[in-house]
Design an enzyme around this catalytic site. Structure first.
Site, PDB file in Angstrom:
ATOM      1  N   HIS A 137       0.820  -1.218   0.000  1.00  0.00           N
ATOM      2  CA  HIS A 137       0.000   0.000   0.000  1.00  0.00           C
ATOM      3  C   HIS A 137       0.853   1.267   0.000  1.00  0.00           C
ATOM      4  CE1 HIS A 137      -4.399   1.032   0.785  1.00  0.00           C
ATOM      5  NE2 HIS A 137      -4.399   0.007  -0.048  1.00  0.00           N
ATOM      6  N   GLU A 149       3.279  -5.914  -3.659  1.00  0.00           N
ATOM      7  CA  GLU A 149       2.616  -4.846  -4.401  1.00  0.00           C
ATOM      8  C   GLU A 149       2.894  -3.474  -3.804  1.00  0.00           C
ATOM      9  OE1 GLU A 149      -2.027  -3.463  -4.988  1.00  0.00           O
ATOM     10  OE2 GLU A 149      -1.545  -5.595  -5.115  1.00  0.00           O
ATOM     11  N   GLU A 200      -1.681   0.759  -9.724  1.00  0.00           N
ATOM     12  CA  GLU A 200      -3.098   1.089  -9.539  1.00  0.00           C
ATOM     13  C   GLU A 200      -3.334   2.596  -9.462  1.00  0.00           C
ATOM     14  OE1 GLU A 200      -4.360   0.810  -4.974  1.00  0.00           O
ATOM     15  OE2 GLU A 200      -3.284  -0.983  -5.622  1.00  0.00           O
ATOM     16  N   HIS A 229      -5.998  -3.935 -11.241  1.00  0.00           N
ATOM     17  CA  HIS A 229      -6.538  -3.559  -9.935  1.00  0.00           C
ATOM     18  C   HIS A 229      -8.052  -3.447 -10.047  1.00  0.00           C
ATOM     19  CE1 HIS A 229      -7.483  -0.304  -6.862  1.00  0.00           C
ATOM     20  NE2 HIS A 229      -6.759  -1.141  -6.128  1.00  0.00           N
TER      21      HIS A 229
END
Length: 377
Positions: free
Chosen positions: A184, A209, A235, A285
């Site tokens: 994140h 990620e 994303e 995403h």
């Protein structure tokens, strides 16, 4: 966590209309207004001329477009594909170049859509319980978000806890289940990101990620070069041009464009083609609603370098109630290939009306370090 923004585009032919999705967490009212603003640029144009309509939406907007306007445009663009497929009596994937696979591999998150489980599971027992709930539903891949809120450096206790969580998770689900870890963008340095990755690598993640914040291609490339596992990101990149430097620098192994934010499926196909030229995979995403899921399905069917698809099919109890039909049929860890014209999804507008706008839960408000410093969510 988010409201769904469903975009309906009408034509001057009775009964011919299309659906798209422009859902964007915490920006709902802004995106809805942007849809209204942008729509003026395409009213009266032929909806089958999708590239032409996109040129009008982007070039005639004058100012550089950000995530709000591009989400609005993405929703409109998806609806144009839906119209096109219905007009030509063909599923959208055929219009995107036809199929390159017979089924689409998918994964989901802890809690099967419950946002608190997704973002607030930092305890070993609960992590294992939630992961087993996912695998018992037939999924053979799961994504977790247990990287702690971080500063420039990671503390020993935080690093060891990440290792313990990953070890317990791998032991619980076994070697046949793929695990993805979403950072994140929480680490505020490459050193911090790599400290956590070293704890994860012994347990063979499918990919890590967004290990650092988007926009710093050199830091992302440095992490990817030293990670020892596959790195995914994308994303929060907007449009084809945002991906060019990332691909040219081989800064990731897997790209994650969001078809509801990056400009839609046509822009997504351009991104996928450039990724393929650089030996980079595509894993779109998609933590959104049923129309975004349908768009992702048709896109994935047609993309040669596709890897795996994120989905949130049970994000709320009424997920399936708002559509009268859906192209998505899950068989184990795969979506099947639909043959219905267009995107194959129709919306029950009476059911939609039962779920009006509500303010999103601001999960990010918890992203504060022990000394009170605000950090990346």
């Amino acid at each position: 966590m988010r409201n769904w923004i469903l975009v309906k585009v009408y034509t001057n032919q009775d009964g011919l209309f299309g659906w798209g999705e422009a859902s964007l967490n915490w920006k709902t009212e802004s995106v809805v207004s942007a849809v209204k603003d942008c729509s003026r640029l395409v009213i009266g144009k032929d909806p089958r001329d999708i590239e032409y309509c996109l040129q009008a939406l982007t070039k005639h907007s004058y100012y550089k477009l950000g995530i709000i306007a591009m989400s609005a445009i993405s929703g409109i663009e998806q609806a144009l594909w839906d119209i096109c497929g219905k007009y030509y009596s063909a599923p959208v994937w055929r219009l995107l170049g036809g199929k390159v696979r017979d089924k689409v591999r998918v994964y989901t998150h802890l809690g099967l859509g419950d946002m608190r489980s997704v973002y607030e599971t930092f305890e070993t027992k609960r992590l294992v319980e939630k992961a087993l709930e996912v695998t018992e539903k037939g999924y053979d891949a799961v994504k977790v978000v247990f990287i702690p809120y971080s500063g420039i450096l990671s503390g020993n206790a935080d690093r060891r806890q990440v290792g313990r969580l990953m070890g317990a998770l791998r032991e619980a689900v076994g070697d046949s289940v793929d695990i993805m870890i979403d950072f994140h963008g929480r680490p505020q340095s490459t050193a911090c990101a790599l400290d956590f990755i070293r704890e994860l690598v012994p347990y063979n993640p499918l990919f890590c990620e967004e290990p650092v914040q988007p926009g710093d291609t050199e830091s992302l490339r440095f992490v990817t070069e030293h990670a020892g596992c596959a790195i995914a990101a994308g994303e929060r990149l907007i449009g084809f041009k945002d991906f060019i430097p990332v691909f040219e620098r081989r800064a990731i192994h897997v790209a994650q464009p969001d078809l509801s934010h990056t400009g839609g499926m046509l822009e997504g196909k351009k991104i996928a083609a450039l990724a393929d030229a650089h030996m980079i995979g595509i894993a779109p995403h998609n933590p959104n609603g049923p129309i975004a899921g349908a768009a992702a399905l048709h896109f994935d069917i047609s993309v040669p370098n596709f890897v795996i698809q994120e989905e949130m099919s049970k994000a709320v109890e009424w997920y399936d109630d708002i559509v009268t039909k859906s192209p998505i049929r899950r068989n184990g860890s795969f979506w099947e290939i639909p043959e219905t014209p267009g995107l194959g999804v129709e919306v029950n507008e009476k059911e939609v009306a039962k779920h009006p706008y509500k303010e999103d839960i601001l999960h990010s408000a918890s992203a504060v370090l022990p000394d009170g410093t605000i950090t990346n969510w």
